[in-house]
Design a protein around this motif. Structure first.
Motif, PDB file in Angstrom:
ATOM      1  N   GLU A 191      39.295 -71.795   0.052  1.00  0.00           N
ATOM      2  CA  GLU A 191      38.499 -71.951   1.268  1.00  0.00           C
ATOM      3  C   GLU A 191      39.094 -71.129   2.394  1.00  0.00           C
ATOM      4  O   GLU A 191      40.294 -71.224   2.675  1.00  0.00           O
ATOM      5  N   GLY A 192      38.283 -70.293   3.018  1.00  0.00           N
ATOM      6  CA  GLY A 192      38.702 -69.477   4.152  1.00  0.00           C
ATOM      7  C   GLY A 192      37.577 -69.385   5.160  1.00  0.00           C
ATOM      8  O   GLY A 192      36.446 -69.820   4.898  1.00  0.00           O
ATOM      9  N   SER A 193      37.856 -68.817   6.322  1.00  0.00           N
ATOM     10  CA  SER A 193      36.835 -68.736   7.364  1.00  0.00           C
ATOM     11  C   SER A 193      37.023 -67.487   8.198  1.00  0.00           C
ATOM     12  O   SER A 193      38.134 -66.929   8.276  1.00  0.00           O
ATOM     13  N   MET A 194      35.931 -67.039   8.817  1.00  0.00           N
ATOM     14  CA  MET A 194      35.967 -65.885   9.728  1.00  0.00           C
ATOM     15  C   MET A 194      34.877 -66.062  10.765  1.00  0.00           C
ATOM     16  O   MET A 194      33.944 -66.866  10.601  1.00  0.00           O
ATOM     17  N   ILE A 195      34.994 -65.289  11.854  1.00  0.00           N
ATOM     18  CA  ILE A 195      34.025 -65.336  12.941  1.00  0.00           C
ATOM     19  C   ILE A 195      33.145 -64.092  12.854  1.00  0.00           C
ATOM     20  O   ILE A 195      33.645 -62.974  12.730  1.00  0.00           O
ATOM     21  N   GLN A 237      32.290 -70.225   6.927  1.00  0.00           N
ATOM     22  CA  GLN A 237      33.220 -70.754   5.940  1.00  0.00           C
ATOM     23  C   GLN A 237      32.846 -70.208   4.567  1.00  0.00           C
ATOM     24  O   GLN A 237      31.690 -70.270   4.150  1.00  0.00           O
ATOM     25  N   VAL A 238      33.835 -69.671   3.874  1.00  0.00           N
ATOM     26  CA  VAL A 238      33.639 -69.108   2.533  1.00  0.00           C
ATOM     27  C   VAL A 238      34.410 -69.964   1.539  1.00  0.00           C
ATOM     28  O   VAL A 238      35.606 -70.228   1.730  1.00  0.00           O
ATOM     29  N   ILE A 239      33.721 -70.412   0.495  1.00  0.00           N
ATOM     30  CA  ILE A 239      34.311 -71.294  -0.516  1.00  0.00           C
ATOM     31  C   ILE A 239      34.065 -70.682  -1.888  1.00  0.00           C
ATOM     32  O   ILE A 239      32.987 -70.130  -2.150  1.00  0.00           O
ATOM     33  N   TYR A 240      35.057 -70.813  -2.760  1.00  0.00           N
ATOM     34  CA  TYR A 240      34.897 -70.335  -4.133  1.00  0.00           C
ATOM     35  C   TYR A 240      35.588 -71.320  -5.068  1.00  0.00           C
ATOM     36  O   TYR A 240      36.708 -71.763  -4.804  1.00  0.00           O
ATOM     37  N   TYR A 297      42.842 -67.388   6.186  1.00  0.00           N
ATOM     38  CA  TYR A 297      42.795 -66.990   4.786  1.00  0.00           C
ATOM     39  C   TYR A 297      42.969 -68.238   3.914  1.00  0.00           C
ATOM     40  O   TYR A 297      43.507 -69.253   4.357  1.00  0.00           O
ATOM     41  N   SER A 298      42.528 -68.134   2.681  1.00  0.00           N
ATOM     42  CA  SER A 298      42.658 -69.259   1.759  1.00  0.00           C
ATOM     43  C   SER A 298      44.113 -69.397   1.311  1.00  0.00           C
ATOM     44  O   SER A 298      44.788 -68.403   1.058  1.00  0.00           O
TER      45      SER A 298
END
Length: 847
Positions: A132-136, A239-242, A530-531
């Motif tokens: 799990e990570g995130s960006m604007i 939010q990016v999840i894999y 970052y994840s």
């Protein structure tokens, strides 16, 4: 004793508040309802629990009932209490709980199986980890460009250069096959993790087959296991999840998406800029060639004609024409860009819904066209004023008329903005309709709407400006007719050179600026987190699976219990036996556990030198709940008709092994305890059992007497119980049915009636053997024995019906081997549990 109304046609009904009536010769006795008992046809005593007093009788007979019952013939009479309400549709929670508790071990088994199954299922699943990570991603909704804006603003509006897309659009970019394909290429280029194993997403079938799959499959798997969405609707944080069976892959793919998106969006922005730069470079090269040609023509003409310069009027005219032509060329360049962008957006609209582009185009107001034309005239006038007086660029206050034109242009722009806002609001309502009709296209339509509206307004403004410039250029062209030919040609050549020079400088400057701007374009996303390497799997959720397995196991267990309860055919409740309509004379508890405990499971024990059956509890253990139950049976039998007692009693059952012989033996013991002389006659010539219970020889017996081989005195055998004699079945015979029908057997019963207080006749189960039918018609009454959780309800009902068909007098019923822990009637179970406990406590305290 009491019971409910019978279910047979010749027995009393269940009508509330009315006395039951039957066909027995008995007094009406006190009942369980408010009405008094009524008179019967014969002297006798009716039995009831409460209510009014019994009436007088005129003949022998008896009646049993729960309400104001009356007997007019053989058989009991009974009725129900008045005003009884029907609660059949209500759910009895206590009964449900008692039913579940009775089958607690089955429920526990299902719970254990469900939980164990869930645990094994969880163990068989491949653990899944989540990165799990995130960006604007910043969002710029753009703005409208008006006529007179510089070329970079126009290119931004037309080509989308320098303008960040909506966040939702960027999310679609992240989810796109094109973008995911780059992630797949990265994994395929480096197929092994740092630990040397292949990335799980590349396996043909993880974890069995590590054959690497093709690129399309990898793209599909990444898209399927990836999720990208706004973390909060109020922010621009994505939010990016894999999910992956490898924690390292889960972390790597998420971080790769974050980094790759930055590079991908940078290339996308620069690619857009590159298309605009290519357009400008092409225009710049063309203008450069035109400038060189115009300079060469001007030089050749001046050398040939010997002219050096124009007069003041011609110079002014050339400068004005140069300004107008340069402005006209600039407008044309902008129109080309706007028209190109319009074609692109309209084509996309047609793909979404044919005819939609025309609906947007038709929405532009005629008033807007008029104001745009006025604005073009004012702006052209300002431009010419500045060309005649360049100082106005720096000091516009020097010329009041220029200030007036500037204020007029500002007013017109405000009016254009107001009209534009009205059009946007109308467009929003139209899109709201599309959202209801088309579903899911509104987000993209909102983007296209803004771009189309800006471009069409820009197109109209440029068209109006071009029309005004064409008119002014045509007017200036007319002045050339008044100039000498050589001066006209020189003026035109100088005008062309200056126009080409002005255009070339403008395009060259914009191309250079755009090239610099292209290199400054960066990605839209800025990484927030970052994840990290996930250390605990998110699937399978073992605790949740165990809970689900536990619940499903419980549901299956409850379903099993209720299905078993609904489909049960055995008699498992006291209330069900009462529903037969005959008095329940005794409930005999199950003594098997007591026998196993006291006698180590032996079938017989020695009493005074004889092997007596351990089922003879009234003799072996007189102080016990079972013995007390037999005494209750004896009391009900004696005091139901104290003046005209039942003296010849037959005990039968619906099937074999239901306890009729045991009941008879113990009943004889309790009758002897009360001072009565009792004889037991074993007329079950097929399966005689009485002699085993008292430790006697099977012969001589009834058959020996009937065949005249032995006198009566020789076949009567004494027992270990004072006052109890037994006539066994005797030797085997080939015609047991014929013996039961013999006249001499009837005479034997009559003879014994005169010698003993009670004659107890044991016969074959009438539910399956009809040998005893003639004998049953001679006895005073029949006690029907049913065994708890063994006798089938259908068999019991059929036996009662068969006995009624021969007009046998059924005195009552006995429940044998009752176990309150397995009873289907929770009220009876609670009562007998308390009764047995209270009895044991009372006996222990007395001792």
């Amino acid at each position: 004793m009491s019971s409910q109304s019978p279910r047979h046609p010749d027995k009393p009904g269940n009508n509330p508040g009315t006395p039951g009536s039957g066909s027995g010769n008995g007094l009406g006795g006190p009942g369980n309802s408010d009405g008094p008992g009524g008179p019967g046809n014969g002297p006798g005593l009716g039995s009831g629990n409460s209510g009014g007093p019994g009436g007088p009788g005129n003949g022998p007979g008896s009646g049993f009932g729960n309400g104001p019952g009356f007997g007019n013939g053989p058989g009991p009479a009974s009725g129900n209490a008045p005003g009884a309400s029907d609660h059949g549709d209500e759910i009895d929670l206590r009964k449900l709980a008692a039913t579940l508790f009775r089958h607690k071990w089955a429920l526990l088994l299902f719970l254990v199986l469900g939980t164990a199954g869930a645990w094994f299922y969880a163990q068989m699943q491949v653990p899944i980890f989540r990165g799990e990570g995130s960006m604007i991603i910043a969002e710029d909704r753009g703005r409208y460009s008006m006529a007179g804006s510089d070329l970079s603003t126009l290119l931004t509006t037309s080509f989308g250069i320098g303008q960040t897309s909506r966040v939702q659009n960027e999310l679609e970019v992240i989810r796109s096959r094109n973008f995911i394909g780059e992630i797949a290429d990265t994994l395929l280029a480096r197929p092994r993790k740092p630990d040397g194993r292949i990335w799980p997403v590349l396996w043909y079938e993880y974890p069995e087959d590590s054959t690497i799959v093709d690129r399309a499959t990898v793209v599909y798997r990444i898209r399927y296991n990836m999720a990208a969405d706004l973390k909060d609707r109020e922010s621009d944080v994505v939010q990016v999840i894999y999910h992956s069976p490898s924690p390292l892959e889960a972390q790597f793919v998420v971080n790769q998406i974050l980094d790759q998106y930055y590079d991908f969006s940078t290339r996308q922005n620069r690619r857009q800029a590159r298309s605009a730069i290519t357009f400008l470079d092409r225009e710049e090269e063309q203008l450069r060639r035109q400038l060189v040609q115009s300079e060469e023509r001007l030089r050749d003409f001046m050398n040939r004609e010997g002219l050096i310069q124009l007069d003041a009027q011609s110079t002014r005219l050339v400068n004005t024409m140069a300004e107008l032509e340069a402005e006209r060329k600039s407008v044309e360049v902008k129109r080309v860009a706007v028209n190109s962008a319009l074609e692109s957006y309209e084509a996309e609209l047609e793909e979404i819904r044919p005819g939609l582009a025309d609906q947007f185009a038709a929405g532009l107001s005629q008033r807007l066209n008029r104001f745009q034309f006025q604005l073009a005239e004012v702006e052209t006038e300002k431009m010419l004023m500045v060309s005649r007086n360049p100082q106005l660029r720096e000091n516009p206050q020097l010329e009041p008329s220029y200030n007036r034109l500037r204020d007029e242009a500002a007013e017109i722009r405000n009016e254009i903005r107001r009209i534009t806002n009205e059009l946007v609001q109308q467009d929003d309502r139209f899109l709201g309709f599309l959202d209801n009709q088309g579903g899911g296209i509104t987000t993209r339509l909102a983007d296209l709407r803004q771009e189309l509206m800006k471009l069409r307004i820009e197109q109209q403004q440029l068209q109006a400006q071009a029309d005004v410039l064409d008119e002014r250029i045509a007017a200036e062209e007319r002045f050339f007719a008044r100039i000498p030919d050589n001066m006209v040609e020189l003026a035109r050549l100088q005008r062309n050179m200056k126009v080409n020079e002005q255009l070339y400088l403008t395009i060259s400057m914009q191309s250079s600026e755009l090239a610099v701007w292209e290199q400054t374009q960066m990605g839209s996303g800025r990484v927030v987190d970052y994840s990290i390497l996930p250390w605990q799997p998110v699937s399978p959720r073992t605790k949740l699976l165990l809970l689900v397995g536990f619940v499903l196991g419980g549901m299956a267990g409850v379903g099993y219990v209720f299905i078993r309860q609904l489909t049960a055919t055995q008699l498992n409740s006291v209330s069900r036996l009462k529903e037969t309509g005959y008095p329940l004379m005794a409930v005999i508890p199950d003594t098997r556990a007591q026998v196993r405990k006291q006698y180590q499971g032996k079938e017989q024990v020695d009493v005074d030198g004889r092997a007596v059956s351990t089922n003879l509890v009234a003799l072996l253990d007189p102080i016990s709940p079972a013995s007390e139950s037999y005494r209750r049976l004896q009391s009900n039998l004696i005091y139901s008709q104290p003046d005209h007692p039942y003296r010849v009693i037959c005990i039968s059952s619906a099937n074999k092994s239901e306890g009729k012989t045991t009941v008879m033996s113990n009943l004889a013991v309790t009758l002897a305890e009360s001072g009565r002389r009792v004889v037991i006659v074993d007329c079950d010539f097929r399966r005689p059992q009485i002699h085993r219970g008292f430790g006697l020889e099977s012969a001589p017996g009834v058959t020996d007497y009937l065949f005249g081989e032995q006198p009566l005195e020789q076949v009567i055998q004494g027992t270990v119980v004072d006052g109890v004699d037994v006539i066994t079945a005797g030797k085997r015979t080939d015609n047991p049915s014929g013996l039961s029908r013999s006249r001499k057997l009837g005479e034997l019963i009559d003879t014994l009636r005169g010698k003993y207080d009670y004659v107890l006749v044991d016969t074959a189960p009438y539910g399956i053997i009809t040998d005893a039918a003639p004998l049953l018609a001679q006895v005073d009454g029949i006690i029907l024995v049913a065994r708890f959780n063994m006798t089938r309800e259908a068999d019991l009902d059929q036996t009662i019906e068969n006995l009624q068909s021969i007009r046998a007098n059924i005195i009552g019923t006995v429940m044998m081997a009752f176990d309150y822990r397995s009873a289907g009637d929770y009220k009876a179970a609670s009562y007998y549990k308390h009764a047995y406990t209270s009895y044991n406590r009372y006996v222990d305290e007395k001792r």
